[in-house]
Design a protein around this motif. Sequence first.
Motif: not given
Length: 275
Positions: A29, A34, A37, A39, A41-42, A263, A269
């Motif tokens: 996470h 995250n 945003e 990005n 990952f999201h 990250d 991640m």
Amino acid sequence: FRVMTSHDLLSHDAFLTSTERMPLLFIGHGNPMNAVEDNAFHRTWQELGRTLPRPKAILSISAHWITTDATLITAMPHPKTIHDFGGFPRILFEQHYPAPGSPRLAEETKHVVKHPTVELDHSWGLDHGTWSVVKPMYPEANIPVLQLSIDYGKPMRFHYEIGKQLKALRERGVMIIGSGNIVHNQQRIKFEGGDPYDWAIEFDSKIGDALVRKDDQAILDFQKLGPLAKLAHPTYDHFLPLLYTLGAVDKQDSMSFFTNSFDLASVSMRSVLYR
């Protein structure tokens, strides 16, 4: 009218209905931002919510609920959103995730986990290790979400064995998510960005290789890596959710990584999907 017993609760509980085996995840996470945003990952978490089978409920083991000499499970019907961080922009503190809980599933988990005794909790809620990843996955907040605490002082196999017992819930519509990070050293974070440290890459690669080999023992023995392990985890709270995930793996599961980047230079991640 009669008072329902524990047996009645279990016999009539919708979570006892057999389903297809639910996916099992370990999600890195990382930075709480995250959650909000736009990005990579999201967006990956959003895609998981769109493509994975929809669970009846989610059980999260988050690195951010640490207990001592107790394993607790949230048992309230409406868990609160916990903002367990500081120094971040206001937008993060404005986030709420009003997913329901499930007292019945909490009770069922008590019966599934024979050792240790799981105690019902009515005061915690959903911390950011849970809601930061589940909210992008299921923004409608209409799937019950529960958290199981981590008894930090116990040996590594203790957590793995709980995961083995939780595995039965996957056949009853419950998606299990371990939320932590395979490398997590806040003391070495580079807020300005930059390449990950060599030691972070080495530790992440060793654990990644062990996951591919299905060498659970090597992962349980990660502290034998000595100074490398200590650099990767000055405290190992973010590593422990991986052990619950490993324990809940079914021998028929296929495994894949859906994120394998870093990250802030010192946070891996790497995330794992079993299905």
